[in-house]
Motif scaffolding. Structure first.
Motif, PDB file in Angstrom:
ATOM      1  N   LEU A 313     -15.670  24.297  20.358  1.00 57.72           N
ATOM      2  CA  LEU A 313     -14.303  23.563  20.593  1.00 57.72           C
ATOM      3  C   LEU A 313     -14.919  21.837  19.948  1.00 57.72           C
ATOM      4  O   LEU A 313     -14.430  20.831  19.875  1.00 57.72           O
ATOM      5  N   GLY A 314     -16.265  21.608  20.397  1.00 55.20           N
ATOM      6  CA  GLY A 314     -17.379  20.494  20.208  1.00 55.20           C
ATOM      7  C   GLY A 314     -18.306  21.163  20.518  1.00 55.20           C
ATOM      8  O   GLY A 314     -19.031  21.356  21.132  1.00 55.20           O
ATOM      9  N   VAL A 315     -19.378  19.257  20.572  1.00 54.79           N
ATOM     10  CA  VAL A 315     -20.718  19.764  20.622  1.00 54.79           C
ATOM     11  C   VAL A 315     -21.274  17.776  21.242  1.00 54.79           C
ATOM     12  O   VAL A 315     -20.713  17.283  20.660  1.00 54.79           O
ATOM     13  N   LEU A 316     -21.839  18.859  22.204  1.00 53.51           N
ATOM     14  CA  LEU A 316     -22.724  17.203  23.799  1.00 53.51           C
ATOM     15  C   LEU A 316     -24.001  17.236  23.280  1.00 53.51           C
ATOM     16  O   LEU A 316     -24.809  18.290  23.074  1.00 53.51           O
ATOM     17  N   TRP A 317     -24.248  16.471  22.370  1.00 54.34           N
ATOM     18  CA  TRP A 317     -25.394  16.050  22.598  1.00 54.34           C
ATOM     19  C   TRP A 317     -26.052  14.424  23.007  1.00 54.34           C
ATOM     20  O   TRP A 317     -25.563  13.899  23.471  1.00 54.34           O
ATOM     21  N   VAL A 318     -27.173  15.131  23.911  1.00 60.69           N
ATOM     22  CA  VAL A 318     -27.835  14.550  24.543  1.00 60.69           C
ATOM     23  C   VAL A 318     -29.535  13.545  24.404  1.00 60.69           C
ATOM     24  O   VAL A 318     -29.864  14.558  24.209  1.00 60.69           O
ATOM     25  N   ARG A 319     -29.963  12.855  24.698  1.00 59.71           N
ATOM     26  CA  ARG A 319     -30.960  12.569  24.964  1.00 59.71           C
ATOM     27  C   ARG A 319     -31.915  12.232  25.844  1.00 59.71           C
ATOM     28  O   ARG A 319     -30.897  11.244  26.381  1.00 59.71           O
ATOM     29  N   PHE A 320     -32.837  12.289  25.766  1.00 56.40           N
ATOM     30  CA  PHE A 320     -33.885  12.223  26.827  1.00 56.40           C
ATOM     31  C   PHE A 320     -34.660  10.902  26.671  1.00 56.40           C
ATOM     32  O   PHE A 320     -35.261  11.431  25.535  1.00 56.40           O
ATOM     33  N   SER A 321     -35.042  10.368  27.603  1.00 57.57           N
ATOM     34  CA  SER A 321     -36.464   9.325  27.343  1.00 57.57           C
ATOM     35  C   SER A 321     -37.585   9.142  27.798  1.00 57.57           C
ATOM     36  O   SER A 321     -38.912   9.200  26.946  1.00 57.57           O
ATOM     37  N   THR A 322     -38.130  10.868  28.321  1.00 55.94           N
ATOM     38  CA  THR A 322     -39.391  11.050  28.813  1.00 55.94           C
ATOM     39  C   THR A 322     -38.940  12.839  28.144  1.00 55.94           C
ATOM     40  O   THR A 322     -37.651  13.284  28.125  1.00 55.94           O
ATOM     41  N   PRO A 323     -40.357  13.435  27.705  1.00 59.72           N
ATOM     42  CA  PRO A 323     -40.558  14.888  27.228  1.00 59.72           C
ATOM     43  C   PRO A 323     -40.067  15.654  28.398  1.00 59.72           C
ATOM     44  O   PRO A 323     -39.606  15.040  29.552  1.00 59.72           O
ATOM     45  N   ARG A 324     -38.961  16.946  27.935  1.00 56.20           N
ATOM     46  CA  ARG A 324     -38.567  17.209  29.485  1.00 56.20           C
ATOM     47  C   ARG A 324     -38.495  19.147  29.483  1.00 56.20           C
ATOM     48  O   ARG A 324     -38.355  19.453  27.495  1.00 56.20           O
TER      49      ARG A 324
END
Length: 590
Positions: A313-324
């Protein structure tokens, strides 16, 4: 020394290796010359030294160098053999030839330069595993170890093994507690998103929940939810969070072709998640996008598809401030959260479509009702004119009387059709929230007599006389047409079920309220149906027995409530008739 070191080992817990170092130094001081403690590695494939001591600092350095060259394997050398068998090795007087054969090659230099005259290796045997071993040696020229030395070292080894069992159990409990805390935290995050999604009705509301609450609960600092356009050629950002300092990047990717070489588009096309644990991995896979990622200031990212019943149905793009590190549990949480988001989005779409369909249906009902009213009005006028002409032209019996009877029958059917059309129009208006009221001064007693007079012919055919019980007048600020409609509906229903018995209409005052009751002596209504019959498309009897849409009482309820009153079944039971009660506010009696 045994008591003192046993106490230290029992209290060691997490500082066990430090305590073992202290124990080793005490052993060297008491039993000399060299001492090392080897512990089994986590994968149970080898042994590593955790502490090494010797009376001579220079020889200690040699021992350290030898033992850091490589890890001992289980079964290798004297120490490896003792750990493998779980039995102590006691060599009070060591044969140099035996040492040369049994020792590991790296230990040869030490044997040649220093020599070992006596050796003790005691395994650290715990409850369900061997944790490692104590290794003690005496150099050439030193007295040999005795049986008492062996017994002392074995006692210390038992204490050390018990302490290591306790430490492992403590570590296991600590890990279990941390796992439970993390699981509780994940559950709380999931519940937060679930609660927010349950209150989202429209697709945009769901999108905002996913973009704001879901991203935050995943630990992201920014992100966006993209959905396909109607033609499914492009992906469009419908909600976002955290792009305050890079609006141009947001604008750059506002619309993205589904065929683009972009992790969001690829996740949509393939229907699976992509995780980028650091910027280097992201850049290696998408070098053309690395500049944007660096400028946006994120160090890790994830592209998470929203899937429901196999459809993306769609895509959620998530960004993180540190390596994970996206471990299995974290990926599972993300997957579950996306499944719930997809289900909520699908429900919202269905709800929106249903609302649109209901609105279209209500509009159609309104149009149909209006369109039907026009020819009905003309037909009604023509029938009334025909009836008057028939009476004047053929006042006697015979053919004229038959024509009059047929005209009356047609008139009744037209009135019935008119009532059905009126119900359709009221249904559409009330459902759309467009019920109009025209408030005026109304005498309820006068209105009741007027309705009864109008329905006298119908009552005569049903052989159920209409009896009005009232004194004087009963005035109030109401909508005359709506109250007329309610009373007409109640009397019409009563005439259907009265079975030739009288119907009583009683009007009285109770404080600041007017009370109108309609009582028949018909078939009655079961108590469990008293509330249900006021719902839309409900009736007290099967639809095949009596005509109508089943909305009459529902319209009455909506109209009376709009006037600030109440309508209910005051009394009824099967075979004992029914009494309907209507109360209206703001009345005065004259």
């Amino acid at each position: 020394m045994l008591v003192n070191l046993s106490r230290q080992l029992a209290e060691a817990e997490s500082d066990l290796e430090l305590v073992l170092d202290t124990v080793s130094s005490h052993i060297v001081a008491m039993l000399g010359d060299g001492c090392a403690v080897f512990l089994l590695m986590e994968d149970d494939t080898g042994l590593e030294p955790v502490t090494i001591h010797h009376r001579d600092p220079e020889r200690c350095k040699v021992l350290e160098q030898i033992n850091t060259m490589r890890k001992l394997r289980i079964g290798e050398g004297f120490t490896g053999a003792a750990v493998s068998s779980g039995k102590s090795l006691y060599l009070p007087s060591v044969d140099p030839a035996l040492l040369q054969r049994a020792a590991v090659p790296e230990f040869t230099a030490y044997l040649e330069s220093v020599g070992v005259s006596s050796l003790l290796v005691v395994p650290l045997s715990g409850k369900d595993r061997v944790h490692g071993a104590f290794w003690l040696s005496r150099d050439s020229g030193s007295p040999p170890y005795t049986q008492a030395d062996l017994e002392l070292l074995e006692a210390l080894a038992d204490c050390a093994a018990l302490a290591m069992d306790s430490a492992r159990l403590h570590a296991r409990h600590r890990d279990d507690r941390l796992q439970l805390e993390r699981a509780a935290a994940r559950t709380a995050r999931l519940q937060q998103v679930t609660a927010a999604l349950s209150g989202a009705a429209t697709p945009q509301q769901v999108a905002d929940v996913v973009a704001h609450i879901a991203i935050a609960s995943l630990g992201g600092v920014a992100g966006s939810l993209v959905l396909p356009n109607e033609s499914r050629t492009d992906l469009e950002i419908v909600s976002h969070v955290g792009h305050t300092h890079t609006p141009h990047i947001l604008q750059r990717f506002q619309t993205l072709p589904i065929t683009a070489d972009n992790p969001v588009a690829v996740a949509y096309r393939k229907g699976r998640a992509f995780y980028f644990e650091d910027l280097a991995r992201y850049g290696a896979q998408y070098p053309a996008l690395l500049t944007f990622a660096a400028e946006a200031g994120y160090q890790a990212a994830a592209a998470l598809p929203l899937k429901s019943r196999g459809d993306v149905l769609g895509v959620l793009w998530v960004r993180f401030s540190t390596p994970r590190v996206f471990d299995e549990l974290e990926r599972g949480l993300m997957s579950t959260m996306m499944e719930q988001s997809a289900q909520a989005l699908e429900r919202a779409w269905l709800y929106t479509r249903a609302q649109r369909a209901v609105a279209q249906r209500d509009e159609l009902l309104s149009v149909v009702a209006h369109e039907l009213r026009t020819p009905l009005a003309a037909m009604k006028l023509q029938i009334q004119s025909l009836q008057r002409n028939l009476v004047r032209a053929v006042p006697g019996e015979g053919t004229g009387g038959l024509l009059n009877t047929k005209a009356d029958a047609v008139d009744r059917q037209v009135k019935r059709l008119e009532a059905l059309v009126t119900d359709l129009l009221d249904l559409s208006q009330i459902t759309a929230g467009k019920l109009m009221l025209r408030i005026e001064e109304v005498d309820l007693v006068d209105l009741a007599h007027e309705v009864c007079e109008r329905m006298a012919e119908e009552a005569s055919r049903a052989k159920s006389p209409l009896l009005v019980h009232a004194e004087g007048s009963m005035w109030g600020q109401w909508d005359r047409a709506r109250v007329d409609q309610v009373l007409s509906n109640l009397l019409s229903n009563a005439l259907k079920y009265a079975a030739g018995k009288p119907i009583e209409i009683t009007i009285s005052a109770d404080g600041t309220q007017a009370r109108l009751t309609v009582r028949d002596q018909g078939i009655g209504i079961p108590p469990e149906d008293h509330a249900r019959i006021f719902e839309r498309f409900e009736r007290a009897v099967p639809g095949q027995n009596y005509s109508g849409f089943g909305v009459g009482l529902w319209i009455c309820k909506q109209s009376i409530q709009a006037l600030g009153g109440r309508i209910r079944v005051a009394q009824s039971a099967p075979g004992q008739g029914s009494t309907f009660e209507v109360t209206l506010p703001c009345c005065r009696k004259q």
